[in-house]
Write an enzyme that holds these catalytic residues in place. Structure first.
Site, PDB file in Angstrom:
ATOM      1  N   LYS A 110       1.076  -1.183   0.034  1.00  0.00           N
ATOM      2  CA  LYS A 110       0.064   0.021  -0.219  1.00  0.00           C
ATOM      3  C   LYS A 110       1.251   1.223   0.028  1.00  0.00           C
ATOM      4  O   LYS A 110       1.602   1.454   0.789  1.00  0.00           O
ATOM      5  CB  LYS A 110      -0.480  -0.091   1.505  1.00  0.00           C
ATOM      6  CG  LYS A 110      -2.317  -0.706   1.071  1.00  0.00           C
ATOM      7  CD  LYS A 110      -3.371  -0.349   3.006  1.00  0.00           C
ATOM      8  CE  LYS A 110      -3.823   1.005   2.483  1.00  0.00           C
ATOM      9  NZ  LYS A 110      -4.530   1.003   3.544  1.00  0.00           N
ATOM     10  N   ARG A 180     -13.438  -8.581  -2.615  1.00  0.00           N
ATOM     11  CA  ARG A 180     -14.875  -7.672  -2.555  1.00  0.00           C
ATOM     12  C   ARG A 180     -15.687  -7.680  -2.507  1.00  0.00           C
ATOM     13  O   ARG A 180     -15.911  -8.266  -4.279  1.00  0.00           O
ATOM     14  CB  ARG A 180     -13.852  -6.134  -2.267  1.00  0.00           C
ATOM     15  CG  ARG A 180     -12.714  -6.040  -1.840  1.00  0.00           C
ATOM     16  CD  ARG A 180     -11.933  -4.776  -3.437  1.00  0.00           C
ATOM     17  NE  ARG A 180     -10.647  -4.654  -3.203  1.00  0.00           N
ATOM     18  CZ  ARG A 180     -10.037  -4.480  -1.622  1.00  0.00           C
ATOM     19  NH1 ARG A 180     -10.594  -2.593  -1.126  1.00  0.00           N
ATOM     20  NH2 ARG A 180      -8.618  -4.191  -1.623  1.00  0.00           N
ATOM     21  N   ASP A 249     -16.527  -1.825  -1.351  1.00  0.00           N
ATOM     22  CA  ASP A 249     -15.641  -2.189  -1.873  1.00  0.00           C
ATOM     23  C   ASP A 249     -14.398  -2.181  -0.380  1.00  0.00           C
ATOM     24  O   ASP A 249     -13.398  -2.823  -0.792  1.00  0.00           O
ATOM     25  CB  ASP A 249     -14.681  -0.980  -2.300  1.00  0.00           C
ATOM     26  CG  ASP A 249     -14.851   0.518  -1.293  1.00  0.00           C
ATOM     27  OD1 ASP A 249     -15.954   0.908  -1.392  1.00  0.00           O
ATOM     28  OD2 ASP A 249     -14.037   0.335  -1.651  1.00  0.00           O
ATOM     29  N   ASN A 250     -15.222  -2.279   0.884  1.00  0.00           N
ATOM     30  CA  ASN A 250     -14.263  -2.430   1.652  1.00  0.00           C
ATOM     31  C   ASN A 250     -14.079  -3.379   2.722  1.00  0.00           C
ATOM     32  O   ASN A 250     -14.376  -3.666   4.091  1.00  0.00           O
ATOM     33  CB  ASN A 250     -14.032  -1.109   2.767  1.00  0.00           C
ATOM     34  CG  ASN A 250     -13.546   0.142   2.318  1.00  0.00           C
ATOM     35  OD1 ASN A 250     -12.307  -0.354   1.571  1.00  0.00           O
ATOM     36  ND2 ASN A 250     -13.471   0.853   3.363  1.00  0.00           N
TER      37      ASN A 250
HETATM   38  P1  AMP Z   1     -10.231   3.941  -0.036  1.00  0.00           P
HETATM   39  O1  AMP Z   1     -10.549   5.085   1.565  1.00  0.00           O
HETATM   40  O2  AMP Z   1      -9.125   3.600   1.119  1.00  0.00           O
HETATM   41  O3  AMP Z   1     -11.616   2.392   0.986  1.00  0.00           O
HETATM   42  O4  AMP Z   1     -10.615   4.326  -0.958  1.00  0.00           O
HETATM   43  C1  AMP Z   1     -11.247   3.992  -1.598  1.00  0.00           C
HETATM   44  C2  AMP Z   1     -11.043   4.248  -3.037  1.00  0.00           C
HETATM   45  O5  AMP Z   1     -10.213   5.354  -3.761  1.00  0.00           O
HETATM   46  C3  AMP Z   1      -9.978   2.953  -3.760  1.00  0.00           C
HETATM   47  O6  AMP Z   1     -10.781   2.714  -5.363  1.00  0.00           O
HETATM   48  C4  AMP Z   1      -8.157   3.319  -3.172  1.00  0.00           C
HETATM   49  O7  AMP Z   1      -7.672   2.975  -4.585  1.00  0.00           O
HETATM   50  C5  AMP Z   1      -8.806   4.774  -3.800  1.00  0.00           C
HETATM   51  N1  AMP Z   1      -7.407   5.620  -3.184  1.00  0.00           N
HETATM   52  C6  AMP Z   1      -7.553   6.473  -1.624  1.00  0.00           C
HETATM   53  N2  AMP Z   1      -6.358   6.642  -1.901  1.00  0.00           N
HETATM   54  C7  AMP Z   1      -5.752   7.013  -3.115  1.00  0.00           C
HETATM   55  C8  AMP Z   1      -4.053   7.541  -3.562  1.00  0.00           C
HETATM   56  N3  AMP Z   1      -3.386   8.170  -2.477  1.00  0.00           N
HETATM   57  N4  AMP Z   1      -3.790   7.240  -4.473  1.00  0.00           N
HETATM   58  C9  AMP Z   1      -4.629   7.013  -5.644  1.00  0.00           C
HETATM   59  N5  AMP Z   1      -5.821   6.592  -5.314  1.00  0.00           N
HETATM   60  C10 AMP Z   1      -6.806   6.289  -3.801  1.00  0.00           C
HETATM   61 MG    MG Z   2     -10.866   0.549   0.347  1.00  0.00          MG
END
Ligand code: AMP
Ligand code: MG
Length: 489
Positions: A110, A180, A249-250
Site C-alpha cells: 500500500k 471484495r 468495496d471495504n
Molecule cells: P478507501 O477509502 O481506502 O477505501 O479508498 C477508496 C478508493 O480510493 C480506492 O479505489 C482507492 O484505491 C482510492 N484511493 C485512495 N487513496 C488514494 C491515493 N492516495 N491515490 C490513489 N488512489 C487512492
Molecule cells: Mg478501501
C-alpha cells in the site's frame, strides 16, 4: 537467504480482473517494523525480509522473479452511492504465498505509486495511516478478530503532498484475499456474466472449497459470505470497534476486517458513536454497523442475481432468503458474545433485558465500555487484578449489578472458571484512539517510533492486565480525547 516464492493464482485469471504493472520505487527506504511472527507463519525468511533485498521488496523497489504485481479492479457503494470504477489506486498485489500449513495469502503493498485506478490520486500513503493500520490490524488479530494483517512498515524521505507535506511510507498487508463485495459488483454492473462466473468459482475454491461443488455456486457463496460477515460484525460490536467506512468495496468475501482508515475503538459506550471525519450523517456509527453490513450483503445478493437463477423472480426469492439469514445469524452471534461477556453459561429469555438494560445504563453516562467489562470480570470471582484502581464502577449501575449477581447465582458453575472465562473475552487493552494518535504524532512529527513499537507490543497481549501498563488501559483524559479520525488518503 531465500526470497519468497510467490504463486499467483489471481494473476493467472483473465486480464479483465486487473492491470499488470510494477510498483513505483521510493528513495532510501528504511524498515520501521517487521512482523516476524507473521513472517514465520507465512513461511517467509524474516532475516531476508529485514535485509537490504527484503526492504527493497517491501518498498516496491525491486521484486523477486516470482512476483507478478497487479492492481485489481473493483467498484462499490461508498456511503450509499454506487461508484462504478474503483480499484487498487494506491495498492498493488505483489503475489500470493502458500503458508507451511497450506493457506494461501495475498501480499499487498500500500502506497506503492499510481495505478490505472488512481483517479488522479498519487498512489502514495502518508506515514500516519500506515502507523494506524499496523497498530489496529495487529491488535484486532491479537483480539481474535478475523482481519488482514500487517507484515511490514517502511518509511521513505519522499514526502507525500496532502494539505501539507507529510512523511511517506509503504505498508505491506497480508489478507486471505482482497476480493471484495465491490469486486463482484464491478463485473455485475458491466453485465459480464462470464467474468462473474469465473470470479464466483475462484472465490469458492479459494475460501469455501467445501462449497465448490454446490448446485448453485453463487447462492452458496452468498450464504457463506453472509455467515462470515454476521460473525465478524458481532465480534466488532463486542469489542467496541467502529470500522468507520463500511463501503461495499471495504467488505471482503473471505470475512476478514479490511481498511483501517478512519476506524477507532469506542471509549465511552454510546451506540451513536462516530469518529470518521467524512461520516457526516453518522451512517457508519457503532450502532448502525449490523444494519449496514446487512445492506451491503443485499448489494452482494443483487450483484449475484443473474447467476442465482435464470428466472428473475426465482433468483430474487432465493437471494432474499439468503439475505434474511443475516439478522438471524448476527443476533445469535451477538447474543452469544454478550452471554460470554456477562459470564453466563446459559442464555435465558430474561437475559435479553439484563443486557439491554446494561447497555442503556452504560450509554447514559458513556461509561468506558472496555474497563466496565474488565471490572465486571474482576467482580465475578476471587482473583482481582487491580482494575478497580483505574475504573470505579459507576453508582448508577449498583442496582443492575445486584440483578447480575442474582442471575449469576442461578446460572451456577464454578466462580474461578467463570472469572477466567470472562478475562478471556473482555480485554484489558484495546488500541485506544488517543494512544494511536500519540504514536502517529511522534512518528510523523519527530520520527520517533518508540511509542508505536511500545503500543504494538503492549496490544499483542490484550487479555492479561498488568497494573504497570495501566496507562495503556486508561481512557483518555478530557484533553486527550480524539473526536475525529481521518482516512489520510
Ligand atoms: P478507501 O477509502 O481506502 O477505501 O479508498 C477508496 C478508493 O480510493 C480506492 O479505489 C482507492 O484505491 C482510492 N484511493 C485512495 N487513496 C488514494 C491515493 N492516495 N491515490 C490513489 N488512489 C487512492
Ligand atoms: Mg478501501
Amino acid at each position: 537467504m531465500p526470497s519468497p516464492q510467490f504463486d499467483n493464482s489471481y494473476a493467472r485469471m483473465s486480464p479483465v480482473f486487473f492491470s499488470r504493472l510494477a510498483p513505483t520505487p521510493v528513495s532510501e527506504p528504511s524498515l520501521i517494523r517487521l512482523n516476524r511472527p507473521l513472517a514465520q507463519a507465512l513461511g517467509m525468511d524474516a532475516e531476508w525480509l529485514a535485509s537490504p533485498a527484503g526492504i527493497s521488496m517491501l518498498a516496491g523497489n525491486s521484486l523477486p522473479d516470482s512476483a507478478d504485481p497487479i492492481a485489481t479492479v473493483y467498484a462499490g457503494h461508498q456511503f450509499g452511492s454506487y461508484n462504478p470504477q474503483l480499484g487498487d489506486g494506491r495498492a498493488l498485489l505483489l503475489g500470493e504465498l502458500v503458508s507451511p500449513t497450506g493457506q494461501r495469502y495475498d501480499l499487498q503493498l500500500k502506497g506503492s505509486g499510481p495505478t490505472p485506478y488512481s483517479r488522479g490520486g498519487d498512489g502514495r500513503s502518508p506515514l500516519g495511516p500506515v502507523i494506524r493500520e499496523y497498530i489496529v490490524s495487529e491488535a484486532m488479530a491479537a483480539l481474535g478478530v478475523p482481519t488482514t494483517r500487517a507484515l511490514a512498515a517502511i518509511s521513505t524521505p519522499d514526502s507525500v503532498v496532502r494539505e501539507s507535506l507529510l512523511p511517506g511510507a509503504v505498508f505491506t498487508r497480508v489478507a486471505s484475499s482482497h476480493l471484495r463485495i465491490g469486486t463482484v459488483q464491478f463485473f455485475a454492473a458491466q453485465g459480464n456474466k462470464e467474468a462473474l462466473e469465473a470470479l464466483v468459482a475462484y472465490t469458492l475454491q479459494r475460501h469455501y472449497p467445501e462449497q465448490s461443488e454446490a448446485a448453485v455456486p453463487a447462492l452458496a457463496l452468498l450464504e457463506q459470505v453472509i455467515d462470515r460477515q454476521a460473525a465478524l460484525v458481532a465480534r466488532w460490536q463486542q469489542l467496541g470497534f467502529i470500522h468507520g467506512v463500511m463501503n461495499t468495496d471495504n467488505m471482503l468475501l473471505c470475512g476478514e476486517t479490511v481498511d483501517y482508515g478512519p476506524c477507532a475503538f469506542m471509549d465511552g459506550y454510546h451506540p451513536e458513536t462516530v469518529f470518521s471525519s467524512i461520516d457526516h450523517g453518522g451512517r457508519y456509527a457503532y450502532g448502525n454497523q449490523p444494519g449496514i453490513a446487512h445492506w451491503n450483503l443485499a448489494a452482494l445478493a443483487q450483484a449475484l442475481l443473474p447467476l442465482i437463477d435464470p428466472e428473475p423472480e426465482q433468483a430474487a426469492k432465493l437471494a432474499q432468503a439468503a439475505v434474511d439469514r443475516f439478522p438471524v445469524r448476527f443476533l445469535a452471534a451477538h447474543r452469544d458474545g454478550l452471554r460470554q461477556k456477562l459470564g453466563l453459561r446459559e442464555w435465558h429469555e430474561d437475559d435479553e433485558n439484563l443486557a439491554a438494560d446494561l447497555l442503556a445504563l452504560l450509554a447514559q453516562e458513556r461509561s468506558d465500555f472496555t474497563l466496565f467489562f474488565r471490572r465486571l470480570a474482576e467482580l465475578a470471582g476471587p482473583a482481582p487484578e487491580g482494575v478497580a484502581d483505574i475504573f470505579a464502577m459507576p453508582d448508577h449501575l449498583q442496582d443492575w449489578l445486584e440483578r447480575w449477581r442474582t442471575r449469576l447465582a442461578s446460572d451456577g458453575g464454578d466462580e474461578v472458571e467463570r472469572q477466567q472465562a470472562m478475562y478471556r473475552v473482555n480485554p484489558a487493552f484495546i488500541p485506544r484512539n488517543h494512544q494511536v494518535q500519540r504514536a502517529i504524532a511522534a512518528a510523523s512529527d519527530d520520527s520517533n517510533f518508540a511509542p508505536f513499537h511500545a503500543l504494538v507490543e503492549r496490544l499483542a497481549e490484550p487479555w492479561r492486565f498488568d497494573p504497570d501498563d495501566s496507562d495503556y488501559a486508561l481512557p483518555p483524559q478530557p484533553e486527550e480525547v480524539v473526536h475525529r479520525t481521518f482516512c489520510g488518503t
